[in-house]
Design a protein around this motif. Structure first.
Motif, PDB file in Angstrom:
ATOM      1  N   ASP A  34       3.051   0.869   3.518  1.00  0.00           N
ATOM      2  CA  ASP A  34       4.339   0.271   3.169  1.00  0.00           C
ATOM      3  C   ASP A  34       5.312   1.317   2.648  1.00  0.00           C
ATOM      4  N   GLU A  35       4.803   2.251   1.847  1.00  0.00           N
ATOM      5  CA  GLU A  35       5.609   3.345   1.323  1.00  0.00           C
ATOM      6  C   GLU A  35       4.750   4.606   1.320  1.00  0.00           C
ATOM      7  N   ALA A  36       5.384   5.756   1.538  1.00  0.00           N
ATOM      8  CA  ALA A  36       4.679   7.035   1.449  1.00  0.00           C
ATOM      9  C   ALA A  36       5.667   8.090   0.967  1.00  0.00           C
ATOM     10  N   VAL A  77       0.861  -1.180   0.000  1.00  0.00           N
ATOM     11  CA  VAL A  77       0.000   0.000   0.000  1.00  0.00           C
ATOM     12  C   VAL A  77       0.898   1.231   0.000  1.00  0.00           C
ATOM     13  N   ILE A  78       0.742   2.092  -0.993  1.00  0.00           N
ATOM     14  CA  ILE A  78       1.599   3.251  -1.198  1.00  0.00           C
ATOM     15  C   ILE A  78       0.748   4.514  -1.122  1.00  0.00           C
ATOM     16  N   GLY A  79       1.229   5.519  -0.391  1.00  0.00           N
ATOM     17  CA  GLY A  79       0.479   6.760  -0.261  1.00  0.00           C
ATOM     18  C   GLY A  79       1.274   7.978  -0.688  1.00  0.00           C
ATOM     19  N   TRP A 103       3.655  10.178   9.341  1.00  0.00           N
ATOM     20  CA  TRP A 103       2.447   9.668   9.991  1.00  0.00           C
ATOM     21  C   TRP A 103       1.892   8.455   9.246  1.00  0.00           C
ATOM     22  N   LEU A 104       1.868   8.539   7.933  1.00  0.00           N
ATOM     23  CA  LEU A 104       1.359   7.425   7.136  1.00  0.00           C
ATOM     24  C   LEU A 104       2.179   6.162   7.360  1.00  0.00           C
ATOM     25  N   LYS A 105       3.483   6.306   7.429  1.00  0.00           N
ATOM     26  CA  LYS A 105       4.344   5.132   7.560  1.00  0.00           C
ATOM     27  C   LYS A 105       4.433   4.630   8.995  1.00  0.00           C
ATOM     28  N   GLU A 106       4.535   5.560   9.955  1.00  0.00           N
ATOM     29  CA  GLU A 106       4.775   5.153  11.336  1.00  0.00           C
ATOM     30  C   GLU A 106       3.496   4.827  12.106  1.00  0.00           C
ATOM     31  N   GLU A 107       2.399   5.543  11.783  1.00  0.00           N
ATOM     32  CA  GLU A 107       1.161   5.341  12.528  1.00  0.00           C
ATOM     33  C   GLU A 107       0.147   4.468  11.775  1.00  0.00           C
ATOM     34  N   LEU A 108       0.033   4.656  10.473  1.00  0.00           N
ATOM     35  CA  LEU A 108      -0.978   3.933   9.701  1.00  0.00           C
ATOM     36  C   LEU A 108      -0.408   2.728   8.963  1.00  0.00           C
ATOM     37  N   ASN A 109       0.905   2.546   9.059  1.00  0.00           N
ATOM     38  CA  ASN A 109       1.558   1.347   8.502  1.00  0.00           C
ATOM     39  C   ASN A 109       1.462   1.228   6.981  1.00  0.00           C
TER      40      ASN A 109
END
Length: 269
Positions: free
Chosen positions: A227-229, A207-209, A219-225
């Motif tokens: 895979d890449e942001a 899942v990439i954001g 926040w996307l990587k550390e809190e919402l997990n």
């Protein structure tokens, strides 16, 4: 006579919204008629659509927006005092509501009684259990229709909708075992003419954001997990996407048309 306060548009928004763009005014509400109810706002929404949509409204109009409101008085047999509603009543504290009518254009949805959230905050009615959650849940699961092992890309991934899409994707991409039906056609158009959902076929598990600040990316990587942001303002979306998903993308959920234009040609193969 019941008095209500509301924010009205004092002038058009130019650039960032300013306090002077809105004006707080007071009005008297009429007595309730049969089947009407009186509600008091508990939570007001602040959504990205509100600024551009307000450009369609005359100066002096109540600032549009959704709210969770509690019923103070009711002459509607289907709605009781103490119930909570979700409705697009705008930025105002009290409203006389006819449940059969939409109360705020350009949002045509009729108000509805919220279910018992069983101890969860009522504010979820304008969040994950309201319009943003419905958009993420049904848009992703019923239009993108993810399968296990697929690569999902989300633009505007740190927003109210995108952040939920990413979390649902992490759950469904890893655990779903069946597809309800194939997606046809691959591009689904909305009434606005934009293309928010695109479905393609490839395989990996990610899942990439994309977001607009480094804090959001963390926040996307550390809190919402995720895979890449990536920060689309400081990194080239096309290049980082090729590196993060070298075999291609299965599902692209677009909340920001700019990102779509930057990477569109590399997703459709």
């Amino acid at each position: 006579m019941t008095k209500a306060r509301k924010f009205v548009l004092a002038k058009r928004f130019v650039g960032e919204p300013k306090e002077s763009d809105l004006k707080l005014v007071e009005e008297e509400l009429p007595p309730l008629r049969d089947k009407e109810i009186l509600v008091e706002a508990e939570w007001l929404s602040v959504d990205p659509y509100m600024k551009p949509y307000s450009a369609w409204l005359p100066v002096g109009t109540t600032m549009l927006g959704g709210q969770v409101a509690r019923v103070l008085e009711s002459r509607n047999p289907d709605v009781k005092v103490g119930d909570r509603l979700m409705g697009y009543f705008g930025w105002r504290d009290k409203t006389v509501v006819d449940m059969s009518q939409s109360n705020s254009l350009p949002m045509p949805e009729k108000p509805y009684v919220l279910p018992d959230f069983e101890g969860l905050p009522a504010s979820l009615g304008v969040g994950v259990l309201g319009m943003p959650g419905n958009t993420a849940y049904f848009g992703f699961l019923e239009i993108c229709r993810p399968q296990p092992g697929e690569v999902v890309v989300v633009s505007g991934a740190a927003g109210a909708v995108g952040s939920l899409v990413g979390q649902i994707a992490k759950l469904k991409v890893l655990s779903t075992t069946t597809r309800l039906c194939p997606v046809t056609p691959p591009v689904v158009h909305t009434e606005s003419g934009l293309t928010p959902y695109i479905k393609i076929s490839r395989r990996v598990n990610k899942v990439i954001g994309f977001a607009g600040t480094d804090d959001k990316v963390r926040w996307l990587k550390e809190e919402l997990n995720f895979d890449e942001a990536f920060n689309y303002k400081t990194e080239n979306p096309t290049l980082v996407l090729k590196q993060a998903a070298p075999e291609g993308v299965d599902c692209y959920f677009d909340n920001v048309i700019l990102i779509s234009l930057l990477i569109f040609s590399d997703i459709i193969r």
